[in-house]
Design a protein around this motif. Sequence first.
Motif, PDB file in Angstrom:
ATOM      1  N   LEU A 217       0.828  -1.201   0.000  1.00 26.55           N
ATOM      2  CA  LEU A 217       0.000   0.000   0.000  1.00 26.55           C
ATOM      3  C   LEU A 217       0.865   1.254   0.000  1.00 26.55           C
ATOM      4  CD1 LEU A 217      -2.576  -1.069   2.737  1.00 26.55           C
ATOM      5  CD2 LEU A 217      -2.843  -1.238   0.253  1.00 26.55           C
ATOM      6  N   ASP A 218       0.360   2.310  -0.625  1.00 27.12           N
ATOM      7  CA  ASP A 218       1.078   3.582  -0.549  1.00 27.12           C
ATOM      8  C   ASP A 218       0.658   4.299   0.737  1.00 27.12           C
ATOM      9  OD1 ASP A 218      -1.344   5.031  -1.040  1.00 27.12           O
ATOM     10  OD2 ASP A 218      -0.984   4.999  -3.194  1.00 27.12           O
ATOM     11  N   CYS A 219       1.309   5.405   1.021  1.00 28.50           N
ATOM     12  CA  CYS A 219       1.069   6.105   2.286  1.00 28.50           C
ATOM     13  C   CYS A 219      -0.385   6.558   2.422  1.00 28.50           C
ATOM     14  CB  CYS A 219       2.006   7.305   2.415  1.00 28.50           C
ATOM     15  SG  CYS A 219       3.743   6.834   2.580  1.00 28.50           S
ATOM     16  N   ARG A 220      -0.972   7.035   1.356  1.00 29.31           N
ATOM     17  CA  ARG A 220      -2.364   7.475   1.397  1.00 29.31           C
ATOM     18  C   ARG A 220      -3.273   6.302   1.769  1.00 29.31           C
ATOM     19  NH1 ARG A 220      -6.100   6.690  -1.911  1.00 29.31           N
ATOM     20  NH2 ARG A 220      -4.753   6.094  -3.636  1.00 29.31           N
ATOM     21  N   GLN A 221      -3.025   5.140   1.167  1.00 23.78           N
ATOM     22  CA  GLN A 221      -3.844   3.962   1.457  1.00 23.78           C
ATOM     23  C   GLN A 221      -3.640   3.493   2.896  1.00 23.78           C
ATOM     24  OE1 GLN A 221      -2.165   1.784  -1.864  1.00 23.78           O
ATOM     25  NE2 GLN A 221      -4.210   1.564  -2.769  1.00 23.78           N
ATOM     26  N   MET A 222      -2.418   3.605   3.414  1.00 31.58           N
ATOM     27  CA  MET A 222      -2.162   3.170   4.786  1.00 31.58           C
ATOM     28  C   MET A 222      -2.920   4.005   5.805  1.00 31.58           C
ATOM     29  SD  MET A 222       1.775   2.125   5.178  1.00 31.58           S
ATOM     30  CE  MET A 222       2.502   0.775   4.300  1.00 31.58           C
ATOM     31  N   GLN A 223      -3.257   5.220   5.435  1.00 29.69           N
ATOM     32  CA  GLN A 223      -3.995   6.096   6.345  1.00 29.69           C
ATOM     33  C   GLN A 223      -5.497   5.867   6.271  1.00 29.69           C
ATOM     34  OE1 GLN A 223      -2.738  10.068   5.453  1.00 29.69           O
ATOM     35  NE2 GLN A 223      -0.608   9.627   5.923  1.00 29.69           N
ATOM     36  N   ASP A 224      -5.935   5.095   5.296  1.00 26.93           N
ATOM     37  CA  ASP A 224      -7.354   4.817   5.086  1.00 26.93           C
ATOM     38  C   ASP A 224      -7.685   3.444   5.679  1.00 26.93           C
ATOM     39  OD1 ASP A 224      -9.903   4.215   4.183  1.00 26.93           O
ATOM     40  OD2 ASP A 224      -9.445   4.582   2.070  1.00 26.93           O
ATOM     41  N   PRO A 225      -8.462   3.415   6.769  1.00 26.54           N
ATOM     42  CA  PRO A 225      -8.771   2.135   7.420  1.00 26.54           C
ATOM     43  C   PRO A 225      -9.401   1.107   6.485  1.00 26.54           C
ATOM     44  CG  PRO A 225      -9.528   3.964   8.770  1.00 26.54           C
ATOM     45  CD  PRO A 225      -9.065   4.544   7.463  1.00 26.54           C
ATOM     46  N   GLU A 226     -10.152   1.552   5.504  1.00 26.32           N
ATOM     47  CA  GLU A 226     -10.763   0.612   4.563  1.00 26.32           C
ATOM     48  C   GLU A 226      -9.737   0.040   3.595  1.00 26.32           C
ATOM     49  OE1 GLU A 226     -13.857  -0.719   4.696  1.00 26.32           O
ATOM     50  OE2 GLU A 226     -13.871   0.375   6.589  1.00 26.32           O
ATOM     51  N   ALA A 227      -8.781   0.862   3.154  1.00 25.09           N
ATOM     52  CA  ALA A 227      -7.763   0.397   2.210  1.00 25.09           C
ATOM     53  C   ALA A 227      -6.808  -0.588   2.864  1.00 25.09           C
ATOM     54  CB  ALA A 227      -6.986   1.587   1.636  1.00 25.09           C
ATOM     55  N   VAL A 228      -6.597  -0.456   4.169  1.00 24.00           N
ATOM     56  CA  VAL A 228      -5.686  -1.349   4.884  1.00 24.00           C
ATOM     57  C   VAL A 228      -6.279  -2.752   4.992  1.00 24.00           C
ATOM     58  CG1 VAL A 228      -4.470  -1.724   7.072  1.00 24.00           C
ATOM     59  CG2 VAL A 228      -4.604   0.554   6.125  1.00 24.00           C
ATOM     60  N   LYS A 229      -7.583  -2.857   4.834  1.00 19.66           N
ATOM     61  CA  LYS A 229      -8.242  -4.166   4.854  1.00 19.66           C
ATOM     62  C   LYS A 229      -8.070  -4.819   3.483  1.00 19.66           C
ATOM     63  CE  LYS A 229     -11.664  -3.032   8.337  1.00 19.66           C
ATOM     64  NZ  LYS A 229     -13.092  -2.909   8.638  1.00 19.66           N
ATOM     65  N   THR A 230      -6.882  -5.279   3.225  1.00 18.62           N
ATOM     66  CA  THR A 230      -6.598  -5.934   1.955  1.00 18.62           C
ATOM     67  C   THR A 230      -7.293  -7.291   1.920  1.00 18.62           C
ATOM     68  OG1 THR A 230      -4.628  -7.040   2.796  1.00 18.62           O
ATOM     69  CG2 THR A 230      -4.315  -4.822   1.864  1.00 18.62           C
ATOM     70  N   PRO A 231      -7.464  -7.877   0.741  1.00 18.89           N
ATOM     71  CA  PRO A 231      -8.068  -9.220   0.682  1.00 18.89           C
ATOM     72  C   PRO A 231      -7.289 -10.233   1.530  1.00 18.89           C
ATOM     73  CG  PRO A 231      -8.007  -8.245  -1.508  1.00 18.89           C
ATOM     74  CD  PRO A 231      -7.244  -7.313  -0.592  1.00 18.89           C
ATOM     75  N   GLU A 232      -5.963 -10.116   1.538  1.00 19.44           N
ATOM     76  CA  GLU A 232      -5.136 -11.038   2.333  1.00 19.44           C
ATOM     77  C   GLU A 232      -5.391 -10.863   3.828  1.00 19.44           C
ATOM     78  OE1 GLU A 232      -3.083 -10.247  -1.566  1.00 19.44           O
ATOM     79  OE2 GLU A 232      -4.055  -8.996  -0.064  1.00 19.44           O
ATOM     80  N   CYS A 233      -5.557  -9.618   4.265  1.00 16.38           N
ATOM     81  CA  CYS A 233      -5.819  -9.382   5.685  1.00 16.38           C
ATOM     82  C   CYS A 233      -7.236  -9.802   6.064  1.00 16.38           C
ATOM     83  CB  CYS A 233      -5.570  -7.919   6.037  1.00 16.38           C
ATOM     84  SG  CYS A 233      -3.816  -7.475   5.992  1.00 16.38           S
ATOM     85  N   THR A 234      -8.177  -9.618   5.139  1.00 14.97           N
ATOM     86  CA  THR A 234      -9.544 -10.081   5.377  1.00 14.97           C
ATOM     87  C   THR A 234      -9.557 -11.599   5.518  1.00 14.97           C
ATOM     88  OG1 THR A 234     -10.446  -8.198   4.168  1.00 14.97           O
ATOM     89  CG2 THR A 234     -11.894 -10.094   4.461  1.00 14.97           C
ATOM     90  N   GLU A 235      -8.820 -12.282   4.654  1.00 16.95           N
ATOM     91  CA  GLU A 235      -8.719 -13.743   4.738  1.00 16.95           C
ATOM     92  C   GLU A 235      -8.068 -14.163   6.056  1.00 16.95           C
ATOM     93  OE1 GLU A 235      -6.531 -17.550   2.586  1.00 16.95           O
ATOM     94  OE2 GLU A 235      -6.144 -15.538   1.837  1.00 16.95           O
ATOM     95  N   TYR A 236      -6.963 -13.493   6.412  1.00 20.43           N
ATOM     96  CA  TYR A 236      -6.280 -13.818   7.669  1.00 20.43           C
ATOM     97  C   TYR A 236      -7.225 -13.632   8.854  1.00 20.43           C
ATOM     98  CZ  TYR A 236      -3.685 -13.386  11.892  1.00 20.43           C
ATOM     99  OH  TYR A 236      -3.289 -13.550  13.194  1.00 20.43           O
ATOM    100  N   GLU A 237      -7.931 -12.509   8.875  1.00 19.92           N
ATOM    101  CA  GLU A 237      -8.832 -12.225   9.992  1.00 19.92           C
ATOM    102  C   GLU A 237      -9.913 -13.302  10.107  1.00 19.92           C
ATOM    103  OE1 GLU A 237     -11.153  -8.399  11.914  1.00 19.92           O
ATOM    104  OE2 GLU A 237     -10.271  -8.242   9.926  1.00 19.92           O
ATOM    105  N   GLN A 238     -10.460 -13.741   8.973  1.00 22.28           N
ATOM    106  CA  GLN A 238     -11.474 -14.798   8.976  1.00 22.28           C
ATOM    107  C   GLN A 238     -10.895 -16.104   9.522  1.00 22.28           C
ATOM    108  OE1 GLN A 238     -14.731 -14.684   8.390  1.00 22.28           O
ATOM    109  NE2 GLN A 238     -14.885 -16.861   8.866  1.00 22.28           N
ATOM    110  N   LEU A 239      -9.717 -16.479   9.049  1.00 19.86           N
ATOM    111  CA  LEU A 239      -9.075 -17.711   9.527  1.00 19.86           C
ATOM    112  C   LEU A 239      -8.753 -17.621  11.021  1.00 19.86           C
ATOM    113  CD1 LEU A 239      -6.671 -18.360   6.516  1.00 19.86           C
ATOM    114  CD2 LEU A 239      -8.708 -19.705   7.147  1.00 19.86           C
ATOM    115  N   ALA A 240      -8.315 -16.446  11.459  1.00 23.65           N
ATOM    116  CA  ALA A 240      -7.987 -16.264  12.871  1.00 23.65           C
ATOM    117  C   ALA A 240      -9.240 -16.381  13.736  1.00 23.65           C
ATOM    118  CB  ALA A 240      -7.308 -14.904  13.076  1.00 23.65           C
ATOM    119  N   ARG A 241     -10.353 -15.840  13.240  1.00 17.67           N
ATOM    120  CA  ARG A 241     -11.617 -15.986  13.975  1.00 17.67           C
ATOM    121  C   ARG A 241     -12.012 -17.460  14.081  1.00 17.67           C
ATOM    122  NH1 ARG A 241     -13.986 -11.517  10.933  1.00 17.67           N
ATOM    123  NH2 ARG A 241     -13.782  -9.700  12.242  1.00 17.67           N
ATOM    124  N   GLU A 242     -11.913 -18.162  12.952  1.00 15.02           N
ATOM    125  CA  GLU A 242     -12.275 -19.574  12.937  1.00 15.02           C
ATOM    126  C   GLU A 242     -11.394 -20.394  13.874  1.00 15.02           C
ATOM    127  OE1 GLU A 242     -12.083 -20.701   8.813  1.00 15.02           O
ATOM    128  OE2 GLU A 242     -13.811 -19.453   8.291  1.00 15.02           O
TER     129      GLU A 242
END
Length: 126
Positions: A95-120
């Motif tokens: 991510l670029d700096c602008r995206q890192m400051q955006d909470p929605e942009a930081v939720k990359t598909p990989e992080c969404t997948e990780y979060e789901q697996l971690a919940r499970e």
Amino acid sequence: MITTKAILPALLMIIISGYAQADELTDATQALCDSVKSCALEQVAQQGLTEEMQETMGPMLDNMCADMRSQVQSVPADHTLYKPAVGCLRSMVSLDCRQMQDPEAVKTPECTEYEQLAREAGAVKP
């Protein structure tokens, strides 16, 4: 600046104990730290703060990175959340700096997948 909340899901697995060398995770953590530091220092420079105030940011960011690195050193590479966590961290590095400051942009598909697996796996509360 990246919020702790944005990074937290990828780092929650760090509390899992183990003693395997975590090279990929350590490298991904360091890469993310370097990106965060770069963006934070860029943002500070743009705000026109005094040089003294800018200099205080460096050690604070270094401590944040050292703290993160020390925590990932004992994560077992064969843990089911290891590879997804590495993927999440690497995706955040892209991510670029602008995206890192955006909470929605930081939720990359990989992080969404990780979060789901971690919940499970019960590592993260819903």
